[in-house]
Design a protein around this motif. Structure first.
Motif, mmCIF file in Angstrom:
data_model
loop_
_atom_site.group_PDB
_atom_site.id
_atom_site.type_symbol
_atom_site.label_atom_id
_atom_site.label_comp_id
_atom_site.label_asym_id
_atom_site.label_seq_id
_atom_site.Cartn_x
_atom_site.Cartn_y
_atom_site.Cartn_z
ATOM 1 N N ALA A 57 0.806 -1.149 0.004
ATOM 2 C CA ALA A 57 0.078 0.024 -0.046
ATOM 3 C C ALA A 57 0.775 1.201 -0.095
ATOM 4 O O ALA A 57 0.579 2.416 -0.637
ATOM 5 N N ASP A 58 1.965 1.174 0.638
ATOM 6 C CA ASP A 58 2.791 2.343 0.847
ATOM 7 C C ASP A 58 3.916 2.482 -0.472
ATOM 8 O O ASP A 58 4.658 1.419 -0.405
ATOM 9 N N SER A 59 3.745 3.238 -1.224
ATOM 10 C CA SER A 59 4.630 3.386 -2.445
ATOM 11 C C SER A 59 6.027 3.386 -1.962
ATOM 12 O O SER A 59 7.157 3.420 -2.847
ATOM 13 N N ASN A 60 6.406 4.146 -0.615
ATOM 14 C CA ASN A 60 7.672 4.145 -0.350
ATOM 15 C C ASN A 60 8.437 2.919 0.331
ATOM 16 O O ASN A 60 9.677 3.036 0.597
ATOM 17 N N PRO A 93 16.830 -11.599 -10.114
ATOM 18 C CA PRO A 93 16.369 -10.414 -10.629
ATOM 19 C C PRO A 93 16.979 -9.199 -10.261
ATOM 20 O O PRO A 93 17.858 -8.864 -9.069
ATOM 21 N N THR A 94 17.113 -8.050 -11.201
ATOM 22 C CA THR A 94 17.465 -6.826 -10.853
ATOM 23 C C THR A 94 16.537 -6.043 -9.797
ATOM 24 O O THR A 94 15.320 -6.034 -10.004
ATOM 25 N N LEU A 95 16.929 -5.640 -8.446
ATOM 26 C CA LEU A 95 15.879 -4.963 -7.528
ATOM 27 C C LEU A 95 16.190 -3.746 -7.716
ATOM 28 O O LEU A 95 17.511 -3.177 -7.722
ATOM 29 N N ARG A 96 15.163 -3.126 -8.135
ATOM 30 C CA ARG A 96 15.245 -1.219 -8.352
ATOM 31 C C ARG A 96 14.500 -0.715 -7.200
ATOM 32 O O ARG A 96 13.196 -0.836 -7.205
ATOM 33 N N VAL A 97 14.927 0.305 -6.546
ATOM 34 C CA VAL A 97 14.337 1.030 -5.638
ATOM 35 C C VAL A 97 14.712 2.561 -5.744
ATOM 36 O O VAL A 97 15.514 2.875 -6.519
ATOM 37 N N THR A 98 14.023 3.548 -5.035
ATOM 38 C CA THR A 98 14.453 4.687 -5.060
ATOM 39 C C THR A 98 15.211 5.047 -3.702
ATOM 40 O O THR A 98 14.673 4.580 -2.504
ATOM 41 N N GLU A 99 16.074 6.205 -3.672
ATOM 42 C CA GLU A 99 16.824 6.491 -2.451
ATOM 43 C C GLU A 99 15.763 6.775 -1.542
ATOM 44 O O GLU A 99 14.907 7.641 -1.542
ATOM 45 N N GLY A 100 16.165 6.244 -0.042
ATOM 46 C CA GLY A 100 15.161 6.551 1.022
ATOM 47 C C GLY A 100 13.830 5.683 1.113
ATOM 48 O O GLY A 100 13.153 5.647 2.040
ATOM 49 N N ASP A 101 13.679 4.925 -0.008
ATOM 50 C CA ASP A 101 12.728 3.713 0.208
ATOM 51 C C ASP A 101 12.991 2.725 1.270
ATOM 52 O O ASP A 101 14.068 2.307 1.544
ATOM 53 N N LYS A 102 11.946 2.269 1.957
ATOM 54 C CA LYS A 102 12.092 1.142 2.995
ATOM 55 C C LYS A 102 12.224 -0.023 2.013
ATOM 56 O O LYS A 102 11.174 -0.255 1.285
ATOM 57 N N THR A 141 14.217 -11.894 6.838
ATOM 58 C CA THR A 141 13.981 -10.834 6.278
ATOM 59 C C THR A 141 14.767 -9.715 6.402
ATOM 60 O O THR A 141 15.144 -9.375 7.526
ATOM 61 N N TYR A 142 15.310 -9.395 5.394
ATOM 62 C CA TYR A 142 16.261 -8.048 5.296
ATOM 63 C C TYR A 142 15.412 -6.749 5.253
ATOM 64 O O TYR A 142 14.381 -6.663 4.339
ATOM 65 N N GLU A 143 15.673 -5.873 5.909
ATOM 66 C CA GLU A 143 14.902 -4.557 6.115
ATOM 67 C C GLU A 143 15.859 -3.365 6.240
ATOM 68 O O GLU A 143 16.736 -3.442 7.343
ATOM 69 N N PHE A 144 15.949 -2.329 5.378
ATOM 70 C CA PHE A 144 16.717 -1.251 5.557
ATOM 71 C C PHE A 144 16.293 -0.183 4.646
ATOM 72 O O PHE A 144 15.383 -0.273 3.822
ATOM 73 N N THR A 145 16.830 1.066 4.875
ATOM 74 C CA THR A 145 16.541 2.096 3.837
ATOM 75 C C THR A 145 17.362 2.323 2.698
ATOM 76 O O THR A 145 18.874 2.369 2.771
ATOM 77 N N ILE A 174 19.657 -1.688 -7.970
ATOM 78 C CA ILE A 174 19.875 -0.414 -8.439
ATOM 79 C C ILE A 174 18.978 0.663 -7.763
ATOM 80 O O ILE A 174 17.928 0.255 -7.307
ATOM 81 N N VAL A 175 19.875 1.621 -7.058
ATOM 82 C CA VAL A 175 18.885 2.763 -6.358
ATOM 83 C C VAL A 175 18.969 3.761 -6.905
ATOM 84 O O VAL A 175 20.091 4.532 -7.415
ATOM 85 N N ASP A 176 17.759 4.336 -7.456
ATOM 86 C CA ASP A 176 17.635 5.521 -8.317
ATOM 87 C C ASP A 176 17.581 6.855 -7.082
ATOM 88 O O ASP A 176 16.957 6.806 -6.166
ATOM 89 N N PRO A 177 18.189 7.853 -7.819
ATOM 90 C CA PRO A 177 18.281 9.215 -6.686
ATOM 91 C C PRO A 177 16.665 9.656 -6.738
ATOM 92 O O PRO A 177 15.774 9.366 -7.556
ATOM 93 N N LYS A 178 16.437 10.580 -5.668
ATOM 94 C CA LYS A 178 15.300 11.071 -5.543
ATOM 95 C C LYS A 178 14.556 11.872 -6.717
ATOM 96 O O LYS A 178 13.481 11.990 -7.136
ATOM 97 N N THR A 179 15.633 12.693 -7.210
ATOM 98 C CA THR A 179 15.338 13.563 -8.406
ATOM 99 C C THR A 179 15.484 12.723 -9.747
ATOM 100 O O THR A 179 16.458 11.993 -9.672
ATOM 101 N N PRO A 180 14.536 12.591 -10.512
ATOM 102 C CA PRO A 180 14.707 11.698 -11.380
ATOM 103 C C PRO A 180 15.728 11.941 -12.419
ATOM 104 O O PRO A 180 16.231 13.236 -12.529
ATOM 105 N N LEU A 181 16.361 10.813 -12.952
ATOM 106 C CA LEU A 181 17.560 10.975 -14.134
ATOM 107 C C LEU A 181 17.091 11.648 -15.145
ATOM 108 O O LEU A 181 15.969 11.564 -15.745
ATOM 109 N N PRO A 182 18.131 12.199 -16.074
ATOM 110 C CA PRO A 182 18.041 12.602 -17.594
ATOM 111 C C PRO A 182 17.354 11.415 -18.229
ATOM 112 O O PRO A 182 18.071 10.240 -17.891
ATOM 113 N N PRO A 183 16.795 11.674 -19.335
ATOM 114 C CA PRO A 183 16.074 10.154 -20.047
ATOM 115 C C PRO A 183 17.409 9.687 -20.692
ATOM 116 O O PRO A 183 18.333 10.347 -20.983
#
Ligand SMILES: [Cu+2]
Length: 350
Positions: A57-60, A93-102, A141-145, A174-183
């Motif tokens: 439910a939580d997108s973060n 599998p490539t695990l992809r998240v955004t910086e700050g995500d739980k 279960t691994y859990e981190f920010t 892969i951890v994406d920056p909070k500010t979207p990258l250039p295309p």
């Protein structure tokens, strides 16, 4: 005296009740966890693909399940091996998240030996996947920010680590920056190796990107002229550092795959085992532009090329070409690896 005795008695009673409540909660919690794992395991057993991201439910919050299991798969047209995999492929599998995500990763060990998942990047010591060994048929279960942003990785850290990684227990994180990258048109390239006779050798007979010899020489990576290609290079080989070289252009390199670094201009960039890099490049001319781990590994399968062509007006931005929107090729790459590896696991036999 009596009232003092009574008061101690009440404290004791409170303490006993508190201990009973805590014990009951812990038992309920562990039973819930077990039910959770069983539910996750049965979901995964019913899946045919590599899907790992459980909707939350939580997108973060980004939640994944990785199952370590024995897998028979091809790493070349003539080499079928008995591998250890996360979710049935090398790499996992490539695990992809955004910086700050739980980040929550449920690990299920279906192999006969203990294994773990060790993530690169920031987390506390109890989530490091080294001392928290996960026995056969157990879960963790691994859990981190997620931090910092960049090309990170995950792999098993049970000793001997060379064997556990080379058998296939690794992948890109892969951890994406909070500010979207250039295309850009994005590719994930995980460099690995293997030897059918000696799993500990420093001179392996096979070297490859994403688990299959010459994968992108036989299936080149498509790019259009003047479109930026972004490559997340993750080195999980057991080789000394070899340079990633690209033909027909220089490229920008973010050292160690960390976005907070300032990029430098490079013709070739070497990464050691356990390191990564992010590259960005483009070409003004159509053509076939080779990329490879310069030297010995290219002769053993770590070679491919970008097939650069002129864009046509019918291309859709964000789907075919990255002009104002990114194009992520990771799903295409993972499907290609799975098709070529043609894996058989306990799950796929069910
Ligand atoms: Cu392991």
């Amino acid at each position: 005296m009596d009232s003092m005795f009574l008061s101690i008695g009440v404290h004791k009673l409170k303490a006993i009740m508190l201990i009973a409540m805590i014990s009951f909660s812990l038992i309920t919690l562990s039973l819930n966890n077990l039910d959770n794992y069983k539910a996750i395991a049965s979901t995964i057993n019913n899946q045919t693909g590599p899907s790992t991201n459980i909707d939350t439910a939580d997108s973060n919050t980004k939640e994944f399940t990785l199952i370590a299991e024995e897998t028979i798969l091809d790493i070349s047209p003539s080499k079928k091996i008995k591998a250890w995999t996360y979710n049935g492929s090398i790499p996992g599998p490539t695990l992809r998240v955004t910086e700050g995500d739980k980040v929550i990763v449920h690990f299920i060990n279906k192999l006969d030996l203990p294994h773990t998942i060790h993530f690169h990047g920031g987390h506390n010591g109890t989530m490091d996947g080294v001392f928290e060994i996960v026995a056969p048929n157990k879960t963790f279960t691994y859990e981190f920010t997620a931090a910092p942003s960049g090309a990170l990785m995950y792999h098993c850290h049970v000793m001997p680590v060379v064997e556990h990684v080379r058998m296939g227990l690794y992948g890109a994180f892969i951890v994406d920056p909070k500010t979207p990258l250039p295309p850009a048109k994005e590719f994930v390239v995980v460099f690995g190796d293997y030897d059918t006779k000696d799993i500990h050798t420093s001179d392996p007979e096979s070297a490859f990107y994403n688990g299959y010899e010459n994968i992108y020489y036989d299936n080149p990576l498509p790019v259009y002229t003047n479109e930026t290609a972004r490559v997340y290079m993750i080195n999980l080989s057991q080789l000394p550092a070899y340079g990633y070289h690209v033909h027909g252009t220089l490229f920008k390199t973010w050292i160690s795959g960390i976005w907070m670094n300032e990029p430098i201009h490079t013709q070739t960039w070497a990464t050691s085992s356990g390191d990564a890099a992010i590259f960005e490049m483009k070409w003004s001319w159509e053509g076939k532009y080779v990329f490879h781990q310069h030297g010995i590994p290219e002769d053993r399968g770590a070679i491919g090329y970008f097939n650069v062509s002129e864009p046509t007006p019918s291309l859709i931005d964000g789907k075919d070409i990255a002009i104002t929107k990114p194009v992520k090729m990771v799903d295409w790459q993972e499907n290609l690896t799975r098709m070529l590896q043609n894996a058989t696991t306990e799950n796929s036999k069910n």
